[in-house]
Design an enzyme around this catalytic site. Structure first.
Site, PDB file in Angstrom:
ATOM      1  N   SER A   1       0.830  -1.208   0.000  1.00  0.00           N
ATOM      2  CA  SER A   1       0.000   0.000   0.000  1.00  0.00           C
ATOM      3  C   SER A   1       0.861   1.253   0.000  1.00  0.00           C
ATOM      4  O   SER A   1       0.426   2.310  -0.469  1.00  0.00           O
ATOM      5  CB  SER A   1      -0.911   0.003   1.237  1.00  0.00           C
ATOM      6  OG  SER A   1      -1.796  -1.091   1.220  1.00  0.00           O
TER       7      SER A   1
ATOM      8  N   LEU B   1     -10.457   4.360   8.263  1.00  0.00           N
ATOM      9  CA  LEU B   1     -10.557   4.897   6.913  1.00  0.00           C
ATOM     10  C   LEU B   1     -11.781   5.788   6.720  1.00  0.00           C
ATOM     11  O   LEU B   1     -12.833   5.566   7.307  1.00  0.00           O
ATOM     12  CB  LEU B   1     -10.570   3.755   5.901  1.00  0.00           C
ATOM     13  CG  LEU B   1      -9.284   2.928   5.863  1.00  0.00           C
ATOM     14  CD1 LEU B   1      -9.390   1.810   4.841  1.00  0.00           C
ATOM     15  CD2 LEU B   1      -8.070   3.800   5.562  1.00  0.00           C
TER      16      LEU B   1
ATOM     17  N   ASN C   1      -5.331   2.086  -6.534  1.00  0.00           N
ATOM     18  CA  ASN C   1      -4.490   0.934  -6.886  1.00  0.00           C
ATOM     19  C   ASN C   1      -5.291  -0.344  -7.131  1.00  0.00           C
ATOM     20  O   ASN C   1      -4.721  -1.414  -7.276  1.00  0.00           O
ATOM     21  CB  ASN C   1      -3.398   0.713  -5.834  1.00  0.00           C
ATOM     22  CG  ASN C   1      -3.938   0.353  -4.463  1.00  0.00           C
ATOM     23  OD1 ASN C   1      -5.005  -0.245  -4.330  1.00  0.00           O
ATOM     24  ND2 ASN C   1      -3.201   0.711  -3.424  1.00  0.00           N
TER      25      ASN C   1
ATOM     26  N   ARG D   1     -30.479  24.013  27.104  1.00  0.00           N
ATOM     27  CA  ARG D   1     -30.040  24.210  25.720  1.00  0.00           C
ATOM     28  C   ARG D   1     -30.017  25.702  25.371  1.00  0.00           C
ATOM     29  O   ARG D   1     -29.127  26.165  24.655  1.00  0.00           O
ATOM     30  CB  ARG D   1     -30.927  23.438  24.751  1.00  0.00           C
ATOM     31  CG  ARG D   1     -32.400  23.825  24.785  1.00  0.00           C
ATOM     32  CD  ARG D   1     -33.221  22.946  23.858  1.00  0.00           C
ATOM     33  NE  ARG D   1     -34.644  23.204  23.983  1.00  0.00           N
ATOM     34  CZ  ARG D   1     -35.437  23.517  22.968  1.00  0.00           C
ATOM     35  NH1 ARG D   1     -34.950  23.640  21.747  1.00  0.00           N
ATOM     36  NH2 ARG D   1     -36.724  23.710  23.170  1.00  0.00           N
TER      37      ARG D   1
ATOM     38  N   SER E   1     -32.696  24.794  17.653  1.00  0.00           N
ATOM     39  CA  SER E   1     -33.095  23.921  18.754  1.00  0.00           C
ATOM     40  C   SER E   1     -31.980  23.718  19.775  1.00  0.00           C
ATOM     41  O   SER E   1     -32.237  23.604  20.970  1.00  0.00           O
ATOM     42  CB  SER E   1     -33.536  22.553  18.221  1.00  0.00           C
ATOM     43  OG  SER E   1     -34.755  22.651  17.520  1.00  0.00           O
TER      44      SER E   1
ATOM     45  N   GLU F   1     -23.384  14.510  10.689  1.00  0.00           N
ATOM     46  CA  GLU F   1     -22.778  14.507  12.025  1.00  0.00           C
ATOM     47  C   GLU F   1     -21.334  14.039  12.028  1.00  0.00           C
ATOM     48  O   GLU F   1     -20.532  14.482  12.852  1.00  0.00           O
ATOM     49  CB  GLU F   1     -23.612  13.641  12.975  1.00  0.00           C
ATOM     50  CG  GLU F   1     -24.952  14.250  13.351  1.00  0.00           C
ATOM     51  CD  GLU F   1     -26.045  14.000  12.333  1.00  0.00           C
ATOM     52  OE1 GLU F   1     -27.134  14.588  12.464  1.00  0.00           O
ATOM     53  OE2 GLU F   1     -25.811  13.197  11.382  1.00  0.00           O
TER      54      GLU F   1
ATOM     55  N   ASP G   1     -41.851  13.547  20.587  1.00  0.00           N
ATOM     56  CA  ASP G   1     -41.120  13.142  19.378  1.00  0.00           C
ATOM     57  C   ASP G   1     -40.860  11.647  19.324  1.00  0.00           C
ATOM     58  O   ASP G   1     -40.679  11.086  18.251  1.00  0.00           O
ATOM     59  CB  ASP G   1     -39.787  13.886  19.282  1.00  0.00           C
ATOM     60  CG  ASP G   1     -39.952  15.284  18.720  1.00  0.00           C
ATOM     61  OD1 ASP G   1     -41.008  15.541  18.123  1.00  0.00           O
ATOM     62  OD2 ASP G   1     -39.029  16.104  18.873  1.00  0.00           O
TER      63      ASP G   1
ATOM     64  N   ARG H   1     -34.190  19.586  26.807  1.00  0.00           N
ATOM     65  CA  ARG H   1     -35.123  20.308  25.934  1.00  0.00           C
ATOM     66  C   ARG H   1     -36.006  21.276  26.721  1.00  0.00           C
ATOM     67  O   ARG H   1     -36.170  22.434  26.355  1.00  0.00           O
ATOM     68  CB  ARG H   1     -35.993  19.313  25.179  1.00  0.00           C
ATOM     69  CG  ARG H   1     -37.002  19.974  24.238  1.00  0.00           C
ATOM     70  CD  ARG H   1     -37.832  18.911  23.517  1.00  0.00           C
ATOM     71  NE  ARG H   1     -38.726  19.519  22.552  1.00  0.00           N
ATOM     72  CZ  ARG H   1     -39.935  19.989  22.822  1.00  0.00           C
ATOM     73  NH1 ARG H   1     -40.400  19.922  24.063  1.00  0.00           N
ATOM     74  NH2 ARG H   1     -40.689  20.512  21.882  1.00  0.00           N
TER      75      ARG H   1
END
Length: 644
Positions: free
Chosen positions: A38, A124, A184, A321, A348, A369, A426, A476
């Site tokens: 490699s 990776l 490669n 928050r 939020s 994220e 939610d 929240r």
């Protein structure tokens, strides 16, 4: 060797490439492990970059205008260390006796224990993403001419994080960012997804707003022209270099089965003989140009009049928050190294307040994220203090990036909002119930969970000055402020909100459950039961001394309530902290979210999970009844440890 002319000297650069291949073989064979094939495929690419295009003062790895080179395919570390030998910063002795050895800085995959390595690589798909963060700093904050070069393998182009990164590189127009893909054709177990199909790679790259340049990765002139073009463009560039794995040794060239295998000594001798005589070349590539009276470092302060630390009155209802947003905006006013990032939920998480006051230091990562965390690590490389926020549940997508940030010794601040069943209607897809366990498992991480606005402001300030990965969990809903503005908080501390010399039981909470513990303590008090209440705002490190004192003072009766799954959260932290100490036998009730929650009001969901005030009250009474020799059904428990 110093290539200062406009035209490449292919003879000299070719000799350097041959030396890089030879040293990669020698080091891996001496170690008995490693990835020589490699490394060999990318040796020509690295030689041209090192001698002709990487602007770097090797005697000053902290030079603010040095280019940045990130080896995303970190398993090709023999190539990187061979390059470090070629520029004269490590010796041949260190290369041959240190690679992959215990206690050596030449580890199997590169880490920043070496001053010329920005970040740890090897997982990776991360080097490209982190490189975007470094390039963001260079273009928008440092306003430096440095260029970010990332060398990656074609296998890792299958990682989604690569495309998140290229998307953001295109969105922000990072012309100071170049990815070199070593195509490669062979991965660990066989052919890669697209083999040598550079056209397919190019179409994908261009769809994300980058310029694609396809080259023969072993033609030095073509590589040189591509790197020159990459430095003189208005877009991010991806150089797709068709290479041969194991290039330079015919026995392994483009052969399957040689990934991650060092050549046995006799085979290595044949390889070195085929490569031919290798001289001890020393490279002196280009150095960054000196600035004329201009500093790339932002000032410490910002006289914009928005520097007052937020203050909240006890009893005032404020969501943590929202307090986070006010706190980080105020912090940004007095420290220009503070930057903020968010995953398209800043209205939020509270981060929108930072964007209002410091838009030039805010980076929107949208719903990506992994890139949110990767950009934070890249900004850390340039010595900024990143505060990255999103819903706590979605940070779990980026766990590998957070884990590797710790390996990189990165200083980053992560904020997870909307945690636990407390968020309400939610439903479970949005409820972070695993985040404390995830963050506590990260090496050296700091995990903070404030219960009110005042503690949030104090903890944000502390995060800015702490080291490593720092995590703040916010709530929240709006809850009453518990602390006076001048209250002192410390990382590793806690606050005992209610106590007496006659306490019968200790109620332990963090965040939303602190309020439930206080309500339970009040109801117990009405029946003559004295309960101590501890706000464990620092979950990691945790205040062991205060916990042990409570165990001894309250007959080892503990009720721990947390808005989190029982595994790995507050309860685990408390028990790990007090284990090994000489204490009375614990009588414990651990209240946590044990069933899969659904939609409902916060009050309904806290009650259903049995972490509300009524459930805490019941648990405390159960412990006291058990100590009297009676369980709820009248049976004797004989001082057993109780859990729920």
């Amino acid at each position: 060797m110093n290539e200062s002319n406009d035209r490449i000297d292919t003879t000299l650069v070719g000799r350097l490439a041959r030396q890089l291949r030879a040293d990669a073989i020698r080091a891996s064979t001496a170690a008995g492990s490693g990835h020589p094939t490699s490394s060999m495929s990318a040796a020509d690419l690295t030689a041209v970059l090192l001698a002709r295009h990487l602007s770097y003062d090797w005697e000053r790895p902290d030079h603010p205008d040095n280019d940045h080179f990130i080896l995303s395919k970190g398993h090709a570390s023999p190539l990187l260390y061979a390059a470090f030998k070629a520029v004269g910063v490590i010796t041949d002795t260190e290369l041959m006796t240190g690679y992959r050895r215990f206690g050596s800085r030449l580890q199997g995959h590169p880490t920043p224990v070496l001053p010329w390595v920005d970040v740890a690589s090897g997982s990776l798909g991360q080097g490209i993403a982190i490189g975007v963060g470094v390039a963001l700093a260079g273009k928008f904050l440092d306003r430096s001419g440095f260029h970010v070069w990332t060398l990656c393998g074609d296998s890792e182009m299958a990682e989604g994080s690569v495309w998140e990164a290229l998307d953001k590189a295109g969105y922000y127009g990072l012309s100071n960012f170049t990815v070199i893909v070593d195509v490669n054709r062979l991965g660990q177990r066989g052919p890669t997804e697209f083999g040598w199909d550079l056209e397919t790679y190019a179409k994908r790259v261009e769809a994300f707003g980058a310029r694609a340049i396809s080259v023969d990765g072993h033609r030095l002139e073509a590589i040189d022209q591509a790197l020159t073009a990459a430095r003189n463009t208005t877009q991010p560039t991806v150089i797709l270099a068709r290479t041969v794995k194991g290039r330079g040794f015919s026995e392994v060239e483009d052969r399957e089965g040689w990934h991650g295998k060092a050549f046995p000594p006799e085979m290595a001798r044949r390889a070195l003989a085929e490569l031919g005589e290798v001289e001890g070349l020393t490279v002196a590539g280009p150095k960054p140009a000196s600035r004329s009276g201009q500093s790339s470092a932002p000032g410490a302060g910002n006289p914009d009049g928005f520097s007052d630390r937020p203050r909240y009155a006890p009893g005032e209802k404020v969501a943590t928050r929202a307090a986070y947003g006010a706190a980080v905006a105020a912090l940004g006013a007095v420290n220009r190294r503070v930057v903020a990032l968010d995953g398209e939920v800043s209205n939020s998480t509270g981060a929108a307040e930072f964007t209002e006051h410091h838009p030039e230091r805010y980076f929107e990562m949208f719903i990506a994220e992994q890139q949110l965390v990767a950009s934070s690590v890249g900004l850390h490389v340039r010595h900024y203090i990143p505060f990255a926020s999103t819903f706590a549940a979605f940070l779990t997508r980026a766990h590998d990036f957070i884990r590797m940030a710790a390996v990189s010794q990165a200083n980053i601040c992560l904020i997870g909002s909307h945690a636990g069943v407390e968020i309400g209607a939610d439903g479970p897809s949005q409820m972070a119930l695993e985040d404390l366990a995830m963050m506590r498992s990260v090496h050296g991480a700091t995990v903070l969970y404030p219960s009110d606005a005042t503690s949030t402001v104090a903890l944000v300030d502390l995060m800015a000055d702490a080291d490593g990965v720092r995590y703040l969990r916010t709530t929240r809903g709006a809850y009453p402020v518990l602390y006076e503005p001048a209250t002192v908080f410390t990382i590793g501390g806690s606050h005992t909100l209610r106590s007496s010399s006659a306490d019968d039981v200790t109620l332990i909470g963090a965040g939303v459950t602190v309020h439930q513990c206080l309500a339970a303590a009040e109801s117990l008090h009405r029946d003559g039961i004295a309960a101590r209440v501890i706000d464990v705002y620092s979950v990691k490190p945790i205040d062991r001394d205060t916990l042990l004192e409570a165990v001894r003072d309250t007959g080892a009766r503990l009720v721990i309530a947390e808005d989190h799954h029982p595994e790995g959260g507050l309860g685990s932290a408390v028990l790990e902290a007090i284990s090994g100490a000489e204490t009375p036998r614990l009588k414990l009730m651990h209240l946590a979210v044990r069933a899969m929650p659904g939609s409902g009001t916060p009050a309904e969901l806290l009650a259903d999970a049995a972490i509300d005030a009524a459930s805490i009250d019941k648990a405390a009474r159960h412990l006291l009844q058990a100590d009297d020799g009676r369980s709820d059904d009248g049976r004797s428990d004989d001082d057993e440890t109780l859990t729920a």
